[in-house]
Design an enzyme around this catalytic site. Structure first.
Site, mmCIF file in Angstrom:
data_model
loop_
_atom_site.group_PDB
_atom_site.id
_atom_site.type_symbol
_atom_site.label_atom_id
_atom_site.label_comp_id
_atom_site.label_asym_id
_atom_site.label_seq_id
_atom_site.Cartn_x
_atom_site.Cartn_y
_atom_site.Cartn_z
ATOM 1 N N ASP A 23 4.944 0.832 11.654
ATOM 2 C CA ASP A 23 3.815 0.265 11.033
ATOM 3 C C ASP A 23 3.674 -1.069 11.592
ATOM 4 O OD1 ASP A 23 2.816 2.576 9.807
ATOM 5 O OD2 ASP A 23 3.871 2.059 8.026
ATOM 6 N N LYS A 31 0.770 -1.210 -0.087
ATOM 7 C CA LYS A 31 -0.012 -0.028 -0.133
ATOM 8 C C LYS A 31 0.825 1.291 0.079
ATOM 9 C CE LYS A 31 -1.379 1.515 4.167
ATOM 10 N NZ LYS A 31 -1.335 3.035 4.317
ATOM 11 N N ASN A 32 1.786 1.364 1.034
ATOM 12 C CA ASN A 32 2.660 2.384 1.138
ATOM 13 C C ASN A 32 3.673 2.719 -0.171
ATOM 14 O OD1 ASN A 32 1.213 3.262 3.147
ATOM 15 N ND2 ASN A 32 2.802 2.400 4.719
ATOM 16 N N CYS A 58 -4.377 13.189 12.784
ATOM 17 C CA CYS A 58 -5.199 11.927 12.848
ATOM 18 C C CYS A 58 -4.786 11.167 14.120
ATOM 19 C CB CYS A 58 -4.583 10.888 11.562
ATOM 20 S SG CYS A 58 -2.975 10.274 11.912
ATOM 21 N N ARG A 85 1.039 14.956 13.028
ATOM 22 C CA ARG A 85 1.417 14.642 11.568
ATOM 23 C C ARG A 85 1.196 15.949 10.645
ATOM 24 N NH1 ARG A 85 -0.843 9.289 9.406
ATOM 25 N NH2 ARG A 85 0.803 9.295 8.289
ATOM 26 N N ARG A 87 -8.200 -0.393 4.691
ATOM 27 C CA ARG A 87 -7.402 0.409 4.061
ATOM 28 C C ARG A 87 -6.124 0.004 3.805
ATOM 29 N NH1 ARG A 87 -5.557 4.438 7.939
ATOM 30 N NH2 ARG A 87 -4.475 4.766 6.212
HETATM 31 N N1 EPU Z 1 6.695 14.856 10.335
HETATM 32 C C1 EPU Z 1 6.737 16.069 10.690
HETATM 33 N N2 EPU Z 1 6.714 17.154 9.433
HETATM 34 C C2 EPU Z 1 6.504 16.746 8.349
HETATM 35 C C3 EPU Z 1 6.497 15.497 7.977
HETATM 36 C C4 EPU Z 1 6.547 14.479 9.231
HETATM 37 O O1 EPU Z 1 6.952 16.707 11.920
HETATM 38 O O2 EPU Z 1 6.516 17.428 7.279
HETATM 39 C C5 EPU Z 1 6.923 13.996 11.349
HETATM 40 C C6 EPU Z 1 5.416 13.287 11.543
HETATM 41 O O3 EPU Z 1 4.546 13.957 12.298
HETATM 42 C C7 EPU Z 1 5.757 11.955 12.467
HETATM 43 C C8 EPU Z 1 7.273 11.567 11.399
HETATM 44 O O4 EPU Z 1 7.752 12.859 11.065
HETATM 45 O O5 EPU Z 1 5.958 11.994 13.705
HETATM 46 C C9 EPU Z 1 7.427 10.565 10.466
HETATM 47 O O6 EPU Z 1 6.123 10.895 9.544
HETATM 48 P P1 EPU Z 1 6.455 10.444 7.992
HETATM 49 O O7 EPU Z 1 6.259 11.774 7.084
HETATM 50 O O8 EPU Z 1 7.605 9.773 7.880
HETATM 51 O O9 EPU Z 1 5.077 9.596 7.801
HETATM 52 P P2 EPU Z 1 4.034 9.570 6.479
HETATM 53 O O10 EPU Z 1 4.873 9.727 5.337
HETATM 54 O O11 EPU Z 1 3.015 10.423 6.771
HETATM 55 C C10 EPU Z 1 4.431 7.133 5.854
HETATM 56 C C11 EPU Z 1 3.470 6.073 5.986
HETATM 57 C C12 EPU Z 1 2.707 5.626 7.351
HETATM 58 C C13 EPU Z 1 3.950 5.230 8.200
HETATM 59 C C14 EPU Z 1 5.134 6.511 8.237
HETATM 60 C C15 EPU Z 1 6.383 6.334 8.930
HETATM 61 C C16 EPU Z 1 2.337 6.356 3.866
HETATM 62 C C17 EPU Z 1 1.166 6.379 2.982
HETATM 63 N N3 EPU Z 1 2.205 6.286 5.191
HETATM 64 O O12 EPU Z 1 3.593 8.122 6.526
HETATM 65 O O13 EPU Z 1 2.074 4.548 7.327
HETATM 66 O O14 EPU Z 1 3.634 4.942 9.792
HETATM 67 O O15 EPU Z 1 5.467 6.724 6.773
HETATM 68 O O16 EPU Z 1 7.049 5.220 8.554
HETATM 69 O O17 EPU Z 1 3.305 5.772 3.197
HETATM 70 C C18 EPU Z 1 0.624 2.863 7.951
HETATM 71 O O18 EPU Z 1 0.584 2.126 6.795
HETATM 72 O O19 EPU Z 1 -0.581 2.297 8.804
HETATM 73 C C19 EPU Z 1 1.054 4.270 8.236
HETATM 74 C C20 EPU Z 1 0.529 5.088 9.037
#
Ligand code: EPU
Length: 426
Positions: free
Chosen positions: A314, A30-31, A125, A130, A406
């Site tokens: 995850d 998915k990711n 969320c 986030r 999802r």
């Molecule tokens: N963060 C910030 N500022 C930003 C972006 C991120 O502070 O601009 C912080 C977030 O709040 C969090 C940390 O950085 O505390 C990591 O967030 P990241 O941006 O890496 O997560 P994401 O890209 O929003 C993806 C996956 C998540 C997975 C995370 C971490 C997808 C669609 N989602 O989210 O997947 O937990 O990376 O590996 O790829 C799931 O599949 O259940 C899921 C939540």
């Protein structure tokens, strides 16, 4: 086949205590699929063709989002074809963005391709705040103007984005993906420092390279992208879903059985396999088949979630479920999200013994779990609740399954094929 709301049951009744045994084929990730599908928006009068796309609720939302922007998408038997015409919209639908936070992955491609993007704020969320500040700061550095107006992010750029030196304070997966995509159509060279190294970044970079992008360093902490004016049609395959594989392996061991996952390389989740071995699980790894077998009572171990190649957040709720049955005291520290331990009360309602202080959970292993009526708080916590139900004595009802659909394709038939007894609860 599209995954529609009415096809997805809200509650499962699990008759626990059956050992899971057998083999499952791992779905596409998915990711990885979500950003790869979004990358098609970089194209102009060209087509992106993808194999191994999982049939999931989130994938359907992303498909609808691309269609609402003007793309033509067909999706059948895990094959997706996305044709992106010359004229597309830069205005992402509130309804779809609210449905799925990962919709923010269109921000980079739309800003680069259309010179503009209007993205309703996805908001926090249940995992925590986030924010998108890293994405926005990097786009600003690349010459975009960013404003927040009436609950939406609006980016605009005069001409093309400019290559820039970007450094993230934390290796964010989404920010790395958004900026890597945006940089492919920028004028000049972009360096992304402290980039996320997740394998899903590499799958996206591979797709972009097949579209003609010049990207090096993906999978390391510095990525270099030399921008180009136009990308072209390409075909690629979505990588296997490491989190799905981990979930089934742990479910097998938790029920004192043995599950084999087929079609995935163990290097994608060595950090988890190492911890399973520490806990006394017997692992058999041969090429693209991994079997985890329960042999002796499980032992305590400790994990801290970290960016790749560390232990993935995850897989944290599922690993905690597994540790509820390990002898001694185990420690689970969640360091990526500030609110991802909210499954603990429902674990305890099933006879587990978990205490939480400051994002750290202390788990005292118990010899048996019992059935209860519990919730799935989010996608991975929902999977963990199902694992708890499978391992418990008696019946468990897991509700709010909308989260689970999802990310897990064919969960009910896959579990039944392993010997689980479960039914949709009306
Ligand atoms: N963060 C910030 N500022 C930003 C972006 C991120 O502070 O601009 C912080 C977030 O709040 C969090 C940390 O950085 O505390 C990591 O967030 P990241 O941006 O890496 O997560 P994401 O890209 O929003 C993806 C996956 C998540 C997975 C995370 C971490 C997808 C669609 N989602 O989210 O997947 O937990 O990376 O590996 O790829 C799931 O599949 O259940 C899921 C939540």
């Amino acid at each position: 086949m599209e995954v529609k709301d009415e096809m997805l049951p809200d509650k499962l009744l699990i008759h626990g205590g059956r050992k899971l045994n057998g083999t499952i084929d791992v779905q596409g990730a998915k990711n990885s699929a979500l950003p790869v599908i979004a990358s098609a928006l970089l194209l102009c009068d060209e087509t992106l063709t993808l194999g191994a796309v999982p049939h999931l609720y989130d994938i359907n939302t992303m498909k609808q989002l691309l269609e609402s922007l003007g793309a033509q998408v067909s999706f059948e038997n895990h094959h997706m074809k996305i044709y992106v015409p010359e004229k597309i919209s830069y205005n992402a639908s509130v309804e779809l963005v609210r449905k799925m936070r990962a919709s923010s992955i269109v921000l980079g491609p739309l800003t680069a391709r259309c010179g503009k993007c209007l993205l309703p704020l996805p908001g926090g969320c249940d995992l925590g705040d986030r924010p998108l500040d890293f994405h926005l700061k990097a786009l600003t550095k690349m010459g975009a103007e960013v404003e927040l107006s009436h609950g939406s992010i609006i980016t605009s750029v005069n001409g093309r984005l400019k290559g820039a030196d970007v450094r993230f304070d934390f290796p964010s997966v989404g920010a790395t993906q958004n900026i890597m995509m945006a940089a492919t159509l920028a004028e000049g060279t972009t360096y992304i420092d402290n980039a996320a190294k997740e394998p899903e970044i590499v799958n996206l970079a591979d797709t972009l390279r097949l579209m003609g992008a010049d990207i090096k360093g993906d999978g390391t902490e510095t990525i270099r992208v030399i921008g180009t004016e136009k990308l072209h049609s390409a075909k690629n395959t979505i990588m296997p879903d490491r989190i799905e594989a981990i979930t089934y392996l742990l479910a097998g061991v938790m029920t004192e059985g043995a599950v084999c996952v087929r079609g995935i390389d163990s290097n994608l989740f060595s950090a988890v396999l190492d911890k399973m071995a520490d806990a006394g699980v017997c692992l058999d790894i041969f090429k693209n088949e991994i079997t985890a077998k329960y042999v002796t009572p499980l032992k305590n171990t400790s994990i801290k979630t970290m960016p790749f190649p560390g232990f993935p957040t995850d897989a944290q709720p599922q690993f905690m479920a597994f540790l509820t049955k390990a002898q001694g005291i185990s420690i689970v520290e969640e360091s990526i999200f500030n609110n991802r331990l909210n499954h603990v009360d429902d674990f305890n309602a099933m006879g587990a013994d978990v205490r939480v202080t400051d994002n750290i959970a202390y788990i005292t292993g118990v010899s048996s779990l019992h059935g209860a009526s519990v919730h799935s708080f989010n996608l991975r916590a929902g999977a963990a609740m199902i694992m708890m139900g499978l391992a418990a004595h008696g019946d468990t009802i897991v509700s709010d399954l909308k989260h689970v659909w999802r990310g897990y394709e064919n969960l009910i038939p896959k579990l039944r094929s392993l010997g689980a007894e479960l039914e949709i609860y009306e």
